[in-house]
Design a protein around this motif. Structure first.
Motif, short mmCIF file in Angstrom:
data_model
loop_
_atom_site.label_atom_id
_atom_site.label_comp_id
_atom_site.label_asym_id
_atom_site.label_seq_id
_atom_site.Cartn_x
_atom_site.Cartn_y
_atom_site.Cartn_z
N ASN A 60 101.07 22.48 87.07
CA ASN A 60 101.27 21.72 85.85
C ASN A 60 102.49 22.28 85.13
O ASN A 60 102.46 23.40 84.62
CB ASN A 60 100.03 21.81 84.95
N ILE A 61 103.59 21.53 85.10
CA ILE A 61 104.83 21.99 84.48
C ILE A 61 105.34 20.92 83.52
O ILE A 61 104.94 19.75 83.60
CB ILE A 61 105.90 22.32 85.55
N PRO A 62 106.24 21.27 82.60
CA PRO A 62 106.79 20.27 81.68
C PRO A 62 107.50 19.13 82.41
O PRO A 62 107.99 19.30 83.54
CB PRO A 62 107.79 21.10 80.84
N GLU A 63 107.59 17.98 81.76
CA GLU A 63 108.20 16.81 82.39
C GLU A 63 109.66 17.04 82.77
O GLU A 63 110.16 16.44 83.71
CB GLU A 63 108.10 15.60 81.46
N SER A 64 110.34 17.90 82.03
CA SER A 64 111.76 18.13 82.29
C SER A 64 111.99 19.15 83.39
O SER A 64 113.13 19.44 83.76
CB SER A 64 112.46 18.61 81.01
N ASP A 65 110.91 19.74 83.92
CA ASP A 65 111.03 20.78 84.94
C ASP A 65 110.62 20.26 86.31
O ASP A 65 109.83 19.32 86.44
CB ASP A 65 110.16 21.98 84.59
N VAL A 66 111.17 20.89 87.33
CA VAL A 66 110.81 20.58 88.71
C VAL A 66 110.79 21.88 89.50
O VAL A 66 111.37 22.87 89.10
CB VAL A 66 111.82 19.60 89.37
N ILE A 67 110.10 21.84 90.63
CA ILE A 67 110.21 22.91 91.61
C ILE A 67 111.00 22.35 92.78
O ILE A 67 110.60 21.37 93.41
CB ILE A 67 108.83 23.42 92.08
N ASP A 68 112.15 22.93 93.02
CA ASP A 68 113.03 22.44 94.08
C ASP A 68 112.30 22.38 95.42
O ASP A 68 111.41 23.17 95.71
CB ASP A 68 114.24 23.36 94.23
N LYS A 69 112.74 21.42 96.25
CA LYS A 69 112.21 21.35 97.60
C LYS A 69 112.53 22.64 98.34
O LYS A 69 113.54 23.31 98.09
CB LYS A 69 112.85 20.19 98.36
N THR A 70 111.66 22.99 99.26
CA THR A 70 111.99 24.08 100.18
C THR A 70 113.20 23.67 101.00
O THR A 70 113.23 22.57 101.57
CB THR A 70 110.79 24.38 101.10
#
Length: 408
Positions: A60-70
């Motif tokens: 669960n992260i903020p809408e403006s954040d992402v976890i980059d693809k591997t």
């Protein structure tokens, strides 16, 4: 037949990790080929990006954040990027018995001839564990910040943290006491007082200290004494930052009341040395000016300080980790592991177990030989892990090194 990628950057060692935001420490990874998302290229590099290959199933992260693809980066000869991409796609779509697409920089072998795997730098495997902001492309700060250093999680907050906020605001003032930061978990039980043969004085930012904030100018014979000894029986993380603008011996920075337990150097060049409470015999130690155990070669203090403090490393940040198995790691200002002492819990000399016990900082009984401009020291009562430890080491240098842009 299902097919797989196998990327091998380096030998698996105690330094190997299961995730990495920049590729450091992730030694080997295998991924199913049917999870390939897209392939791109830059000059001399081909980038393989994968879906559903992160360390988390859900976060669960903020809408403006992402976890980059591997994504995995493999080197090739400049001008051969398209050929490597095409040969990879042909392999993946071919109906044959070969099912592993291998890139191995240890054995210098690759399934595809256009790949260049001559050294560890030719393969970079990035499995992100930290979200980034999609606008800034940087990590958002967390709420676990003390004096500008982000510890990334409430669980990583230090028990003790002495920083510039506890020092006088002008040069030449007696640092009669140095209180534990109010956000550190240990509170005032670990406030410090100045002890020794003379008064420890404050020093402002400048070419005297090579620290970008206020610091405490500790001279031989002086030290700070904690109101109560700090102890940690198991894993821990120690961090420190200090100006060291002249070439001289770097002696022990912290120790117990008698000096029988101390660290982290011993007055000799490029030595990582630790001995813990109730351990007899010689300290556990290792030289850092080599690549033993796949560490990074690092010489300290910088011999160039004999010539010029401005152009050579005159500020030092270090992080020491002890993990649950009693392995000891030393990180330098670049976040590189420069010293590794494998666990030893039997015998007499060289043991890595025993309790951490800190009663003095800025010198160790009975000689108190450390000299430097101390601006930051802290201890976390757990092993924060490789990624956070190297981040703290780099952040300390970035914040406090006056000549950061010149030397870095």
């Amino acid at each position: 037949m299902k097919k797989f990628f196998l990327f091998r950057r380096e030998q698996i060692t105690l330094l190997s990790t299961t995730s990495s935001n920049d590729g450091v420490g992730l030694s080997v990874i295998a991924l199913p080929a049917d999870k390939i998302s897209f392939i791109t290229a830059t000059l001399g590099k081909v980038h393989f990006n994968f879906d559903d290959a992160s360390v988390y199933d859900y976060v669960n992260i903020p809408e403006s954040d992402v976890i980059d693809k591997t994504h995995i980066v493999v080197s090739c000869k400049e001008g051969k990027e398209i050929e490597l991409m095409e040969s990879a796609m042909n392999f993946l779509s071919a109906e044959d018995k070969r099912n592993i697409l291998r890139f191995d920089s240890v054995n210098k072998q690759a399934t595809l001839k256009d790949a260049k795997v001559e050294g560890f730098e030719d393969i970079v495997s990035i499995v992100n564990s930290t979200p980034i902001n999609i606008i800034t492309q940087e990590e958002d700060p967390t709420s676990s910040i003390i004096a500008g250093i982000d510890f990334m999680s409430p669980q990583n907050l230090p028990d003790i943290d002495y920083n510039e906020n506890g020092l006088p605001s002008t040069t030449g003032q007696h640092v009669s006491s140095w209180n534990n930061d109010t956000d550190a978990l240990g509170g005032s039980d670990y406030d410090m007082t100045d002890e020794g043969v003379s008064n420890t004085l404050s020093e402002s930012s400048g070419p005297t200290s090579y620290v970008s904030t206020m610091s405490a100018h500790i001279q031989a014979g002086n030290y700070f004494s904690l109101a109560n000894a700090y102890e940690s029986a198991n894993s821990y993380t120690i961090y420190a930052g200090f100006g060291f603008p002249s070439y001289t011996n770097m002696y022990e920075l912290f120790g117990n009341a008698t000096g029988s337990a101390k660290g982290f150097s011993n007055g000799k060049s490029s030595v990582f040395s630790m001995i813990h409470e109730s351990i007899t015999g010689l300290p556990a130690s290792v030289r850092t000016d080599n690549t033993e155990d796949f560490t990074s070669k690092y010489t300290f203090p910088d011999r160039g300080l004999e010539i010029n403090s401005r152009e050579y490393q005159s500020f030092y940040s270090f992080v020491i980790r002890r993990d649950k198995d009693y392995n000891l790691y030393l990180y330098n200002f670049r976040g590189d592991v420069v010293g590794l002492i494998p666990a030893k819990t039997t015998g007499t000399s060289g043991r890595t177990d025993g309790s951490l016990n800190i009663k003095t900082i800025g010198g160790v009984s009975s000689d108190y030989l450390f000299k430097g401009f101390l601006c930051r020291f802290g201890v976390i009562s757990r092993d924060v892990g490789h990624n956070v430890a190297r981040g703290i080491a780099k952040d300390l240098y970035k914040k406090y090194a006056r000549n950061y842009s010149t030397f870095n």
